[in-house]
Design an enzyme around this catalytic site. Structure first.
Site, PDB file in Angstrom:
ATOM      1  N   CYS A  28       0.871  -1.187   0.000  1.00 18.14           N
ATOM      2  CA  CYS A  28       0.000   0.000   0.000  1.00 18.14           C
ATOM      3  C   CYS A  28       0.901   1.227   0.000  1.00 18.14           C
ATOM      4  O   CYS A  28       2.110   1.114   0.059  1.00 18.14           O
ATOM      5  CB  CYS A  28      -0.854   0.017   1.260  1.00 18.14           C
ATOM      6  SG  CYS A  28      -1.780  -1.500   1.510  1.00 18.14           S
ATOM      7  N   GLU A  49       1.599  -8.999 -18.719  1.00 16.61           N
ATOM      8  CA  GLU A  49       1.221  -8.180 -17.557  1.00 16.61           C
ATOM      9  C   GLU A  49       0.504  -6.891 -17.943  1.00 16.61           C
ATOM     10  O   GLU A  49      -0.175  -6.308 -17.102  1.00 16.61           O
ATOM     11  CB  GLU A  49       2.438  -7.882 -16.679  1.00 16.61           C
ATOM     12  CG  GLU A  49       3.506  -7.032 -17.282  1.00 16.61           C
ATOM     13  CD  GLU A  49       4.643  -6.785 -16.291  1.00 16.61           C
ATOM     14  OE1 GLU A  49       4.408  -6.698 -15.087  1.00 16.61           O
ATOM     15  OE2 GLU A  49       5.796  -6.684 -16.759  1.00 16.61           O
TER      16      GLU A  49
HETATM   17  C1  AGP Z   1       8.080  -6.098 -13.811  1.00 17.71           C
HETATM   18  O1  AGP Z   1       7.492  -5.846 -15.122  1.00 17.71           O
HETATM   19  C2  AGP Z   1       7.133  -6.823 -12.988  1.00 17.71           C
HETATM   20  N1  AGP Z   1       6.044  -5.941 -12.682  1.00 17.71           N
HETATM   21  C3  AGP Z   1       7.657  -7.542 -11.774  1.00 17.71           C
HETATM   22  O2  AGP Z   1       7.968  -8.821 -12.247  1.00 17.71           O
HETATM   23  C4  AGP Z   1       8.931  -7.000 -11.062  1.00 17.71           C
HETATM   24  O3  AGP Z   1      10.019  -7.081 -11.913  1.00 17.71           O
HETATM   25  C5  AGP Z   1       9.207  -7.880  -9.828  1.00 17.71           C
HETATM   26  O4  AGP Z   1       8.101  -7.760  -8.949  1.00 17.71           O
HETATM   27  C6  AGP Z   1      10.494  -7.497  -9.092  1.00 17.71           C
HETATM   28  O5  AGP Z   1      10.398  -6.174  -8.597  1.00 17.71           O
HETATM   29  P1  AGP Z   1      11.743  -5.452  -8.076  1.00 17.71           P
HETATM   30  O6  AGP Z   1      12.657  -5.345  -9.252  1.00 17.71           O
HETATM   31  O7  AGP Z   1      11.273  -4.121  -7.571  1.00 17.71           O
HETATM   32  O8  AGP Z   1      12.332  -6.309  -7.006  1.00 17.71           O
END
Ligand code: AGP
Length: 612
Positions: free
Chosen positions: A2, A490
């Site tokens: 959040c 996504e």
């Molecule tokens: C990216 O397109 C995605 N929304 C998601 O997979 C993201 O890369 C993943 O949650 C890791 O996030 P972070 O790089 O902030 O750790």
């Protein structure tokens, strides 16, 4: 995950709170609310379902004239999205009001404890535990003060939290506390701010404190004091953030995602920075780290960040001469990995707040491994847990779908692989100097790839109604396909799969039929003919293909149409993901736009997954 905001000062709090929430909507937007301590000392709470603009348009805000307030935009974890479950939450006597980002894992135990002591919870949320627990401790010993009650309550909590506490008993104070969830404190003149991230309050100040885990901050309009959970005083330094406020806006693009795709040349250039500034050695802030003591390495991350690891595994093996394993943090954290003080663990994270990656990082440290993190957000939790930190300089990435962070991660990992090779005396390896030139040339080559946007938009127009898209490639090209496929899934909600091209004949090709769409990626001359024949196999079975390549492929003897080829600038196959991913990012973006979807805030997703 959040978003929380807070303000204390001389201005009306409501506009500051709403602006902050609007910037934090990428963290969650199923409901929003705020609480303001009016000048009459009456504490007023207003909540609304849905996007922040619903709260912004709520006429009840007109009566809120106070200069002290807290606010929250919610992504429901415990308790369904509902007005009653939206934050802020109060204790039964409405003495303490709290907003919270995180998850209280010992909710059941504390709910029983409070019930045994006469408290009733009126929502389905775990957050409501917190103000009641504070009230419990305050009512037991009010002479010790509210800060003591908050401290005692925090020590009972298990799980993650970034919280703000206000009360009519606390005339000119916001209490903030952190464990595992992000929160920053902005410092103004006669006013102070709180937010889950920097851009939410960057338009008001560039001076920030970063709260660490197990720390409490006590904000008044002209002071910020810090304590540990035992209320021992802590000194902290203010950090100046250069991010221009405009950098957090859309700069005229329709969407943050398109802005961030087109920011990649600059972001990559900033990330390369001064790495190659001196001729004699690569410059990275890793002084004193002797890589000869390591016998293997892991790259651990989630989602797109993990794909950046997959894309650079080959560089570490070729140049750093490390056996390199790439793992998803959500898997690694529950395995019993064979790691020790001779293992180098690299963690990649745009936000620096991903719960699975943080947990995996703590596991690696428990096993005595040395940890290097590749992170985009200054002062984020992962940066403070790692032995060493290398920053991508992508600037704020607001769109949920990561684009510029990925290309900066691949760039920085490539530089790190070269740095390690140099540190181990291996820089005389064939291709070492060419790779350096290729990396330095990346910004311009990505700029050229971006010029393909209109032709890619046409290809998206031909495919946006498809139900399935397949991506095939080999070695690094397969890693590029993994990222391209995730982008499409996504933001366009089209089912998509990335496959190692050589695997098609082991089952997947059964899915190919008339009209199936397949995207092939070929950037490696070593396997160019192999993947080309795989593409020809699917074309003969009725597939429509798009080929992204920088190779001089000759399709005259195949069934592949020349106009299905997207030609991108040549470069070393080792850094081709940085360029080849650009058409795939644009393909996903335009496809989602044709489907009239919200590309910046896709359904079911949040930008930073700060809970399991
Ligand atoms: C990216 O397109 C995605 N929304 C998601 O997979 C993201 O890369 C993943 O949650 C890791 O996030 P972070 O790089 O902030 O750790």
């Amino acid at each position: 995950m959040c978003g929380i905001v807070g303000y204390i000062g001389t201005k009306k709090a409501v506009p500051v709170l709403i602006n902050g929430l609007l910037s934090l909507e990428y963290r969650g937007y199923d409901s929003a609310g705020l609480a303001v301590l009016n000048h009459s000392s009456a504490l007023k709470i207003v909540k609304d379902m849905g996007r922040v603009k619903n709260l912004q348009n709520n006429p009840e805000l007109d009566s809120l004239d106070g200069s002290l307030g807290i606010a929250h935009t919610r992504w429901a974890t415990r308790g369904a999205p509902s007005k009653n479950n939206s934050h802020p939450h109060t204790d039964n006597s409405e003495t303490f009001t709290v907003v919270h980002n995180g998850i209280i894992e010992n909710y059941d135990e504390l709910k029983s404890f409070l019930a045994d002591n006469g408290y009733t919870l009126h929502t389905e949320t775990d957050t409501e535990i917190i103000p009641n627990l504070i009230h419990y401790y305050y009512s037991k010993n009010s002479e010790s003060g509210i800060l003591s009650a908050v401290s005692n309550a925090l020590k009972k909590l298990e799980g993650s939290f970034a919280i703000e506490v206000i009360s009519p008993l606390l005339k000119d104070t916001i209490i903030v506390a952190k464990k595992d969830s992000p929160v920053v404190i902005g410092v103004g003149e006669g006013e102070n701010y709180v937010a889950s991230d920097i851009p939410a309050i960057l338009s008001y100040t560039r001076k920030f404190y970063f709260l660490e885990d197990f720390e409490i901050a006590e904000l008044t309009s002209d002071s910020v004091k810090f304590y540990d959970f035992d209320l021992n005083s802590i000194n902290k330094e203010i950090k100046d953030i250069e991010w221009d406020a405009v950098a957090s806006e859309k700069n005229g693009y329709d969407d943050y995602m398109l802005k961030e795709i087109f920011e990649q040349p600059t972001a990559i250039r900033e990330t390369i920075g001064t790495a190659f500034a001196s001729d004699d050695k690569i410059n990275l802030p890793l002084d004193g780290l002797d890589f000869s003591k390591f016998n293997k390495m892991y790259i651990i991350a989630c989602g797109t960040a993990m794909h950046a690891g997959l894309a650079t595994k080959y560089i570490f093996e070729k140049f750093a001469k490390f056996q390199c394993e790439v793992d998803m943090a959500s898997e690694f954290r529950y395995r019993d990995p064979l790691i020790d003080e001779h293992t180098l663990c690299i963690f990649i994270s745009q936000s620096g707040e991903t719960a699975d990656t943080i947990a995996a990082l703590k596991l690696a440290k428990d096993h005595g491994s040395t940890t290097i993190s590749i992170v985009n957000v200054i002062g984020s939790s992962i940066t403070r847990l790692s032995d060493y930190v290398l920053y991508t300089h992508a600037g704020p990435e607001i769109a949920v779908a990561s684009t510029k962070a990925y290309t900066c991660q691949v760039t920085l990992l490539s530089i790190l692989a070269m740095y390690i090779a140099e540190n181990k005396g291996l820089s005389n390896i064939d291709g070492f100097n060419e790779l350096k030139s290729d990396i330095i040339a990346l910004p311009e080559k990505v700029k050229s790839a971006l010029e393909l946007s209109d032709s890619i938009k046409e290809l998206a127009k031909q495919n946006y109604t498809k139900k399935d898209m397949f991506y095939i490639g080999r070695i690094t090209d397969y890693a590029i396909c993994m990222e391209g496929s995730l982008k499409l899934k996504e933001i366009s909600y089209i089912h998509s799969e990335a496959y190692a091209a050589g695997e098609l004949k082991h089952g997947t090709i059964a899915l190919i039929e008339d009209g199936t769409s397949v995207i092939g990626v070929i950037t490696n001359p070593q396997i160019s003919s192999k993947t080309l024949s795989n593409l020809d196999e699917v074309v003969t079975r009725g597939a429509n293909i798009i080929l992204v390549t920088n190779q001089d492929v000759d399709v005259s003897s195949t069934n592949i149409e020349e106009n299905s080829i997207i030609r991108i600038p040549k470069c070393s196959p080792l850094v081709s993901p940085v360029i080849a991913v650009v058409p795939l990012q644009l393909f996903a973006y335009h496809t989602a736009k044709f489907k009239e979807l919200d590309v910046d805030k896709p359904r079911n997703l949040a930008k930073s997954v700060t809970v399991e």
